[in-house]
Design a protein around this motif. Structure first.
Motif, PDB file in Angstrom:
ATOM      1  N   ILE A   1     -26.049  -3.321  17.182  1.00 20.35           N
ATOM      2  CA  ILE A   1     -25.793  -4.533  17.962  1.00 20.35           C
ATOM      3  C   ILE A   1     -24.833  -4.227  19.109  1.00 20.35           C
ATOM      4  O   ILE A   1     -25.035  -4.675  20.250  1.00 20.35           O
TER       5      ILE A   1
ATOM      6  N   SER B   1     -14.842  -6.340  23.243  1.00 21.50           N
ATOM      7  CA  SER B   1     -16.111  -6.410  22.536  1.00 21.50           C
ATOM      8  C   SER B   1     -15.880  -6.971  21.139  1.00 21.50           C
ATOM      9  O   SER B   1     -15.217  -6.324  20.314  1.00 21.50           O
TER      10      SER B   1
ATOM     11  N   VAL C   1     -31.577  -7.486  19.465  1.00 19.94           N
ATOM     12  CA  VAL C   1     -30.234  -7.793  18.982  1.00 19.94           C
ATOM     13  C   VAL C   1     -30.238  -9.042  18.116  1.00 19.94           C
ATOM     14  O   VAL C   1     -29.458  -9.150  17.152  1.00 19.94           O
TER      15      VAL C   1
ATOM     16  N   PHE D   1     -25.701  -6.390  28.550  1.00 21.04           N
ATOM     17  CA  PHE D   1     -24.733  -7.254  29.212  1.00 21.04           C
ATOM     18  C   PHE D   1     -23.694  -6.519  30.044  1.00 21.04           C
ATOM     19  O   PHE D   1     -22.868  -7.148  30.674  1.00 21.04           O
TER      20      PHE D   1
ATOM     21  N   THR E   1     -26.734  -2.222  21.839  1.00 15.32           N
ATOM     22  CA  THR E   1     -27.677  -3.069  22.576  1.00 15.32           C
ATOM     23  C   THR E   1     -26.940  -4.061  23.462  1.00 15.32           C
ATOM     24  O   THR E   1     -27.377  -4.360  24.579  1.00 15.32           O
ATOM     25  N   ARG E   2     -25.819  -4.575  22.975  1.00 19.80           N
ATOM     26  CA  ARG E   2     -25.014  -5.496  23.778  1.00 19.80           C
ATOM     27  C   ARG E   2     -24.530  -4.832  25.058  1.00 19.80           C
ATOM     28  O   ARG E   2     -24.585  -5.427  26.139  1.00 19.80           O
TER      29      ARG E   2
ATOM     30  N   THR F   1     -21.581 -16.379  22.793  1.00 21.59           N
ATOM     31  CA  THR F   1     -22.528 -15.704  23.683  1.00 21.59           C
ATOM     32  C   THR F   1     -23.610 -16.658  24.167  1.00 21.59           C
ATOM     33  O   THR F   1     -23.973 -16.665  25.354  1.00 21.59           O
TER      34      THR F   1
END
Length: 241
Positions: A153, A120, A68, A161, A156-157, A100
């Protein structure tokens, strides 16, 4: 974990003096040893699988963080090549990365930043990119590339997370029960002296340390064994240039 395991051994040492003599004969000891050997084998297998699973999850999250971070750098470059129209979007990207970093790796003395998991920032970033009006083939190409990177991104986030909270899984409870039985068998036939108690204490610390290691690896963004935030910090540094 340590209190339960070590306490089981100490309790069994005191129970030893209360048992009738025929319960402590060699045949009884042999049966106990065989049963404990079976439980010890199962415990070793489960403990090994849990450690391997936790280490795999830790490595996966670390690799996702590197991925990321690379996507963030590439997205920033694509937006910069698009033109000055993306200045606001690039600023939003920088703020998102900064928040973040402060959330998971706060500077010394700073409190972690609270993040609402229901929101998000990548979605707002994607909407900003999609709202651009390219005037040339080059800009259309950069917009398409930026949209792809923003989607990557976001995915993957979510993978890295989304499941930050951890709970004690059922195998841990079973494993603790097995280990208590094993240590109780150690204390049941062990003499009561300082050397034996010290050895049992060291062994209890060892198995408790293994459980602690599993939990720390599973909590990749908290605790003592955090994944490194260096890739994301490097990406943030490049965004600010």
């Amino acid at each position: 974990m340590f209190a339960l395991v070590f306490g089981s051994a100490l309790a069994a040492m005191f129970v030893h003096s209360l048992l009738p003599e025929h319960h402590l004969i060699a045949d009884s000891k042999d049966v106990v040893k065989l049963g404990v050997a079976l439980i010890a084998t199962m415990s070793a297998l489960v403990l090994g699988l849990l450690i391997a699973s936790a280490k795999s999850a830790y490595d996966t999250r670390s690799n996702q963080l590197v991925q990321v971070s690379a996507d963030i750098i590439l997205l920033n470059r694509a937006l910069a090549r698009y033109g000055p129209e993306t200045k606001e979007t690039r600023s939003l990207l920088e703020r998102t990365v900064a928040v973040t970093v402060e959330r998971f790796w706060p500077t010394e003395g700073a409190k972690p930043v609270a993040i609402d998991p229901r929101q998000s920032p990548v979605e707002a970033l994607y909407d900003n990119i999609e709202a651009l009006s390219p005037q040339s083939d080059a800009q259309r190409s950069m917009q398409s590339q930026a949209l792809t990177l923003a989607a990557d991104i976001g995915r993957t986030r979510l993978l890295a997370f989304e499941h930050l909270s951890t709970s004690i899984p059922v195998p841990f409870l079973v494993l603790v029960f097995w280990l208590c039985i094993i240590f109780a068998s150690f204390g049941l036939f062990a003499p009561r002296n300082a050397t034996v108690i010290a050895v049992l204490c060291v062994c209890a610390l060892s198995v408790s340390g293994a459980i602690f290691l599993i939990l720390e690896l599973d909590r990749s963004f908290e605790g003592l064994l955090q994944v490194s935030g260096a890739p994301l910090r490097e990406a943030l540094a490049q965004l600010g240039r």
